[in-house]
Design a protein around this motif. Structure first.
Motif, PDB file in Angstrom:
ATOM      1  N   UNK A  51       0.828  -1.202   0.000  1.00 18.09           N
ATOM      2  CA  UNK A  51       0.000   0.000   0.000  1.00 18.09           C
ATOM      3  C   UNK A  51       0.864   1.254   0.000  1.00 18.09           C
ATOM      4  N   UNK A  52       1.882   1.262   0.883  1.00 16.19           N
ATOM      5  CA  UNK A  52       2.759   2.435   0.954  1.00 16.19           C
ATOM      6  C   UNK A  52       3.580   2.594  -0.321  1.00 16.19           C
ATOM      7  N   UNK A  53       4.048   1.465  -0.885  1.00 15.03           N
ATOM      8  CA  UNK A  53       4.832   1.538  -2.130  1.00 15.03           C
ATOM      9  C   UNK A  53       3.977   2.081  -3.273  1.00 15.03           C
ATOM     10  N   UNK A  54       2.728   1.633  -3.376  1.00 12.18           N
ATOM     11  CA  UNK A  54       1.840   2.126  -4.438  1.00 12.18           C
ATOM     12  C   UNK A  54       1.550   3.606  -4.264  1.00 12.18           C
ATOM     13  N   UNK A  55       1.401   4.043  -3.001  1.00 14.77           N
ATOM     14  CA  UNK A  55       1.187   5.484  -2.778  1.00 14.77           C
ATOM     15  C   UNK A  55       2.398   6.282  -3.245  1.00 14.77           C
ATOM     16  N   UNK A  56       3.603   5.736  -3.025  1.00 13.21           N
ATOM     17  CA  UNK A  56       4.793   6.413  -3.527  1.00 13.21           C
ATOM     18  C   UNK A  56       4.854   6.415  -5.040  1.00 13.21           C
ATOM     19  N   UNK A  57       4.395   5.325  -5.664  1.00 10.86           N
ATOM     20  CA  UNK A  57       4.376   5.271  -7.133  1.00 10.86           C
ATOM     21  C   UNK A  57       3.422   6.314  -7.718  1.00 10.86           C
ATOM     22  N   UNK A  58       2.348   6.626  -6.986  1.00 10.50           N
ATOM     23  CA  UNK A  58       1.418   7.645  -7.464  1.00 10.50           C
ATOM     24  C   UNK A  58       2.092   9.012  -7.574  1.00 10.50           C
ATOM     25  N   UNK A  59       3.097   9.240  -6.712  1.00  9.34           N
ATOM     26  CA  UNK A  59       3.822  10.513  -6.797  1.00  9.34           C
ATOM     27  C   UNK A  59       4.637  10.601  -8.089  1.00  9.34           C
ATOM     28  N   UNK A  60       4.968   9.444  -8.680  1.00  6.96           N
ATOM     29  CA  UNK A  60       5.793   9.408  -9.906  1.00  6.96           C
ATOM     30  C   UNK A  60       4.968   9.152 -11.160  1.00  6.96           C
ATOM     31  N   UNK A  61       3.668   9.110 -11.050  1.00  7.32           N
ATOM     32  CA  UNK A  61       2.817   8.708 -12.179  1.00  7.32           C
ATOM     33  C   UNK A  61       2.965   9.633 -13.396  1.00  7.32           C
ATOM     34  N   UNK A  62       3.310  10.893 -13.157  1.00  3.01           N
ATOM     35  CA  UNK A  62       3.428  11.848 -14.257  1.00  3.01           C
ATOM     36  C   UNK A  62       4.886  12.163 -14.584  1.00  3.01           C
ATOM     37  N   UNK A  63       5.747  12.192 -13.576  1.00  2.00           N
ATOM     38  CA  UNK A  63       7.142  12.586 -13.795  1.00  2.00           C
ATOM     39  C   UNK A  63       8.011  11.413 -14.237  1.00  2.00           C
ATOM     40  N   UNK A  64       7.730  10.183 -13.747  1.00  2.00           N
ATOM     41  CA  UNK A  64       8.499   8.999 -14.145  1.00  2.00           C
ATOM     42  C   UNK A  64       7.536   7.826 -14.287  1.00  2.00           C
TER      43      UNK A  64
END
Length: 389
Positions: A51-64
């Motif tokens: 859950x925490x890893x996916x939330x971090x991936x959401x921060x990169x959804x547009x930039x990376x």
């Protein structure tokens, strides 16, 4: 190299997904029961890692987006061996969608193919192994979680690219329209300058020359004759000026435009030049019908040539010859060339430039210069054979 700051909307999605997942963990709501054979790590705490890893991936959804998808794929696989969280699954679908929408075009195509193949494999392989209709639901879940977001992202990307292409086409069309407008304005200004010069310069030149003669020769008869010519040219020049101003001010087009000069008016033009003191001979062949643009250009070339002869030519005969040869209207004006003792009007060269432009616009030729003891103006204008008499 540091990654760019995440988009504000991506931060909202990450925070919302993390808080939603924590809420689901707090109330004990998971996607699978603890008794499920796939649940290797029982309890609520293992769910927090993916859950925490996916939330971090959401921060990169547009930039990376590609890096976010790779990490999210590992996290969703880890989520499969826990009790699972609906928030983790939803965030994974959003990362897949964002990878197709914001990632490179080649990656977006590959993601579609991979998720499509996974959906087919997730449908056929479990059914072939277990021979149970319920096994087909695995393919449905894979399609909803993976292929569905990828297909949606591709559709949105296609519409976005089409809208961007339409915007670029609209900008290019507007730029071309502005260039056409600027060229049209420039051409119209040049045409107006030519018309104004050709209509008024002849009268003003006659006024300047005769006023100079009246001032330099102290004879009542000469002064009276010069004043008569000055008055006639002043009245004619004012009439031409008023006509041009009237055409420019007639924005509504309610009034009929004045008729353009024709070759039939050359006799009156030559008579006016004789009245101004030139010895002019007109020699014209039977040129038949001539298109209106050619007729106007020929008239203006002869008019400007006579004006230049009045301003600069030496005493002697000026000859105007027009003839039609091999589909061309041939115009030749000759005047004596050399040192002039009498008064002369200043020139700016605009007349020669205007004659050259008129000939070039019709695809003709123009040449002006001294030849022996004469100043020769020679122009040829093409005449369409279909419009000949």
């Amino acid at each position: 190299m540091a990654l760019p700051r995440p988009h504000r909307f991506d931060v909202y999605i990450a925070v919302g997904g993390l808080l939603g997942g924590l809420l689901l963990v707090g109330i004990g709501l998971g996607t699978r029961p603890s008794s499920d054979p796939m649940t290797l790590f029982d309890g609520p705490w293992p769910v927090l890692v993916p859950l925490t890893v996916l939330a971090g991936c959401e921060l990169l959804r547009r930039t990376a987006p590609r890096a976010a998808l790779l990490i999210a794929t590992v996290a969703i696989c880890a989520d499969l061996v826990t009790q699972g969280s609906l928030a983790t699954v939803l965030m994974f679908t959003d990362v897949v969608y964002a990878a197709v929408l914001y990632g490179p075009l080649a990656s977006a195509r590959r993601i579609q193919w991979i998720t499509g193949l996974l959906t087919v494999a997730g449908t056929l392989v479990p059914f072939a192994v277990w021979r149970e209709p319920e096994a087909l639901l695995i393919g449905v879940v894979v399609g909803v979680v993976a292929y569905g977001p990828a297909a949606t992202g591709w559709i949105v990307r296609d519409h976005r690219d089409a809208a961007e292409a339409a915007r670029l086409r609209a900008e290019q069309t507007a730029l071309l329209a502005e260039m056409d407008r600027a060229q049209a304005v420039t051409a119209e200004r040049a045409r107006m300058a030519r018309e104004l010069h050709d209509m008024v310069a002849n009268h003003l030149s006659a006024i300047a020359i005769h006023s100079t003669a009246a001032l330099s020769i102290d004879e009542p008869a000469t002064s009276r004759q010069a004043l008569t010519v000055i008055r006639e040219n002043s009245v004619a020049g004012l009439a031409e000026m008023r006509r041009l101003i009237g055409i420019l001010r007639d924005a509504g087009g309610d009034t009929e435009p004045a008729a353009s000069p024709t070759l039939d008016g050359l006799t009156a033009l030559v008579d006016g030049a004789r009245a101004n003191g030139l010895d002019v001979r007109l020699d014209t062949d039977d040129h038949g019908r001539v298109p209106a643009p050619v007729e106007l250009a020929a008239y203006r070339i002869v008019q400007e040539s006579l004006t230049n002869a009045l301003k600069h030519a030496c005493p002697g005969r000026v000859t105007v010859a027009l003839g039609r040869r091999d589909g061309l209207l041939d115009i030749r004006v000759t005047s004596p060339y050399g040192h002039r003792d009498g008064p002369r009007a200043p020139g700016s060269g605009a007349g020669l430039a205007g004659m050259r432009e008129r000939a070039a616009l019709l695809g003709g030729t123009f040449r002006a210069g001294p030849q022996d003891a004469l100043w020769v103006v020679h122009a040829t204008l093409p005449v369409s054979e279909g419009e000949s008499a």
